[in-house]
Design a protein around this motif. Structure first.
Motif, PDB file in Angstrom:
ATOM      1  N   GLY A 340       0.838  -1.195   0.000  1.00 46.37           N
ATOM      2  CA  GLY A 340       0.000   0.000   0.000  1.00 46.37           C
ATOM      3  C   GLY A 340       0.866   1.236   0.000  1.00 46.37           C
ATOM      4  O   GLY A 340       2.055   1.191   0.361  1.00 46.37           O
ATOM      5  N   PRO A 341       0.311   2.378  -0.402  1.00 50.12           N
ATOM      6  CA  PRO A 341       1.117   3.604  -0.510  1.00 50.12           C
ATOM      7  C   PRO A 341       1.693   4.083   0.812  1.00 50.12           C
ATOM      8  O   PRO A 341       2.818   4.594   0.841  1.00 50.12           O
ATOM      9  CB  PRO A 341       0.131   4.622  -1.097  1.00 50.12           C
ATOM     10  CG  PRO A 341      -1.228   4.054  -0.839  1.00 50.12           C
ATOM     11  CD  PRO A 341      -1.078   2.588  -0.852  1.00 50.12           C
ATOM     12  N   ILE A 342       0.956   3.936   1.917  1.00 42.76           N
ATOM     13  CA  ILE A 342       1.483   4.401   3.204  1.00 42.76           C
ATOM     14  C   ILE A 342       2.692   3.571   3.619  1.00 42.76           C
ATOM     15  O   ILE A 342       3.688   4.102   4.122  1.00 42.76           O
ATOM     16  CB  ILE A 342       0.383   4.369   4.276  1.00 42.76           C
ATOM     17  CG1 ILE A 342      -0.699   5.392   3.946  1.00 42.76           C
ATOM     18  CG2 ILE A 342       0.958   4.659   5.663  1.00 42.76           C
ATOM     19  CD1 ILE A 342      -1.856   5.421   4.919  1.00 42.76           C
ATOM     20  N   VAL A 367       6.107   5.715  -5.640  1.00 44.57           N
ATOM     21  CA  VAL A 367       4.744   5.761  -5.105  1.00 44.57           C
ATOM     22  C   VAL A 367       3.844   6.414  -6.146  1.00 44.57           C
ATOM     23  O   VAL A 367       4.162   7.492  -6.658  1.00 44.57           O
ATOM     24  CB  VAL A 367       4.700   6.556  -3.777  1.00 44.57           C
ATOM     25  CG1 VAL A 367       3.263   6.694  -3.291  1.00 44.57           C
ATOM     26  CG2 VAL A 367       5.555   5.871  -2.724  1.00 44.57           C
ATOM     27  N   SER A 371      -1.189   9.291  -4.366  1.00 53.16           N
ATOM     28  CA  SER A 371      -1.277   8.404  -3.207  1.00 53.16           C
ATOM     29  C   SER A 371      -0.433   8.984  -2.081  1.00 53.16           C
ATOM     30  O   SER A 371       0.640   9.546  -2.321  1.00 53.16           O
ATOM     31  CB  SER A 371      -0.765   7.007  -3.561  1.00 53.16           C
ATOM     32  OG  SER A 371      -1.545   6.432  -4.582  1.00 53.16           O
ATOM     33  N   PRO A 372      -0.858   8.817  -0.835  1.00 52.61           N
ATOM     34  CA  PRO A 372      -2.139   8.261  -0.359  1.00 52.61           C
ATOM     35  C   PRO A 372      -3.184   9.343  -0.133  1.00 52.61           C
ATOM     36  O   PRO A 372      -3.594   9.631   0.995  1.00 52.61           O
ATOM     37  CB  PRO A 372      -1.750   7.606   0.959  1.00 52.61           C
ATOM     38  CG  PRO A 372      -0.626   8.476   1.468  1.00 52.61           C
ATOM     39  CD  PRO A 372       0.085   9.050   0.272  1.00 52.61           C
TER      40      PRO A 372
END
Length: 428
Positions: A340-342, A367, A371-372
């Motif tokens: 995920g982006p985080i 990334v 996002s995010p």
């Protein structure tokens, strides 16, 4: 004879009893009535009765049992007035011939208490509800917080939060949500939802998304209490233990996350002697238990890995002692387990510390754009990496862009301060 209240403030005793017993109370009443809204109403009636009676009669020796017995009596009255099946009256206490003194108290429910609370947690995290509604309903029914307290925590009005909670309860009724523990894959997915809600509450308390304050400690504290409760109810789930470890370890830093003026203090500048050592020990103990279960073949996931990362910080007496290469490796594993982006943004931070700012910027550049979301996370990390690379003008621009995205006043001030400091270095 009433309990002696000379050394105890009844109002404080009522609040303490409610916080300690409300989840068990609502859980047991939901099991008996099969209606979560009615169960909460009965519990609230018992709370009102305590507020009316305890200041005069004194705090009972067993406040939880008093609240349970009172709530059951109110439940019997309700069902009698509604002329419902006698079976439900029997379920609420089998009070034969109106002899309410025969009503079982909380001690008679000992075999059900833990299951009731666990069922209640799963119920408040029903997939028919939105994430925001799950969080609000969990804080209300499991955490025992008032609507006003929840509204303050999420910076909304009491009326708005009340409507959200009311809609959530109506949704549960509309979908005929069962007050039973789900099984198989449904239980696994629902447990993920439960942990996600608790982590959402903690995250909002740890770093508030908006408002004047850097943190909302009351939300973080409540999330940690819920995580401890969940770990007690599901002691052999390594991810639950991982969540508890993560919250304890991250929560241990909260006393050092603001200075005497209430301004934010970043991790590397924190006075580590202010970190809560008891919470660190609790977090490490939970992590060790999760590790032992994982060694036995039980799979682990994102919370265990994040707790392992937090443990690396907890083990470092000084910032320069931090094993950033180990942290970078753990983030690489986390990126595979829960992409995920985080995660990628945090992985960029770790790689920047472990292998230099260019390595971090390479991860960050990968990334996806946007996002995010419209948050300050990406530009703030970019500014940090650029500053470490000596590119102060670009760093200042990144920090300024991050500040423009922040809705938290303390965070915005911190980012603008870093932007100004970088600008001053350019001028020199």
């Amino acid at each position: 004879m009433p309990a002696d209240t000379s050394a105890e403030d009844p109002n404080r005793a009522i609040l303490a009893a409610w916080r300690a017993e409300s989840a068990r109370l609502v859980g047991a009443l939901t099991r008996m009535t099969r209606e979560v809204e009615l169960a909460e109403d009965l519990a609230q009636d018992a709370l009102v009765a305590a507020l009316e009676q305890w200041p005069t009669t004194g705090v009972p020796d067993n406040p939880g049992a008093w609240l349970m017995t009172t709530a059951k009596r109110r439940g019997i009255d309700h069902f009698r007035r509604a002329d419902v099946l006698r079976r439900r009256i029997d379920d609420l206490g089998r009070a034969a011939g109106g002899q309410e003194q025969a009503m079982p108290d909380l001690d008679d429910q000992v075999d059900h208490i833990e299951d009731d609370v666990l069922r209640l947690i799963f119920l408040t995290c029903h997939p028919a509800l939105t994430a925001e509604s799950r969080a609000a309903l969990t804080l209300r029914l499991v955490g025992g917080l008032t609507t006003a307290e929840i509204a303050r925590g999420f910076l909304t009005t009491e009326a708005t939060m009340g409507q959200r909670i009311s809609r959530a309860k109506k949704t549960l009724s509309a979908v005929r949500a069962e007050f039973e523990l789900p099984t198989g894959q449904e239980r696994i997915s629902r447990l993920d939802d439960v942990m996600a809600v608790i982590y959402l509450i903690f995250t909002e308390g740890h770093t508030a998304t908006s408002g004047p304050d850097w943190m909302r400690p009351e939300l973080a504290d409540e999330a940690m209490r819920l995580a401890r409760m969940l770990a007690t109810l599901a002691p052999d789930e390594p991810e639950v233990l991982g969540l508890l470890a993560l919250l304890e370890l991250q929560g241990s830093r909260m006393p050092a996350r603001i200075d005497e003026s209430g301004l934010p203090v970043l991790l590397e500048a924190q006075d580590r002697t202010r970190w809560d050592q008891l919470m660190i020990r609790r977090g490490m103990t939970a992590l060790q238990r999760a590790e032992s279960l994982a060694a036995g073949g039980t799979p682990v996931g994102r919370y265990f890995l994040q707790a392992s990362i937090a443990a690396q910080h907890a083990r470092a007496a000084r910032p320069e002692d931090t094993d950033w290469r180990r942290i970078a490796w753990l983030y690489d594993v986390l990126a595979q387990a829960a992409p995920g982006p985080i995660v990628e943004v945090n992985r960029a931070v770790a790689h920047g510390r472990a292998f230099g700012p260019d390595a971090g910027l390479a991860v960050l550049d990968a990334v996806p754009a946007g996002s995010p979301g419209d948050t300050p996370l990406v530009p703030s990390v970019r500014g940090d990496l650029l500053e470490r690379a000596g590119l102060h003008r670009a760093a200042s621009e990144a920090f300024t862009a991050a500040a423009a995205r922040s809705r938290n006043e303390s965070e915005r001030a911190l980012l603008l301060g870093r932007a100004q400091a970088c600008s001053m270095r350019v001028e020199k």
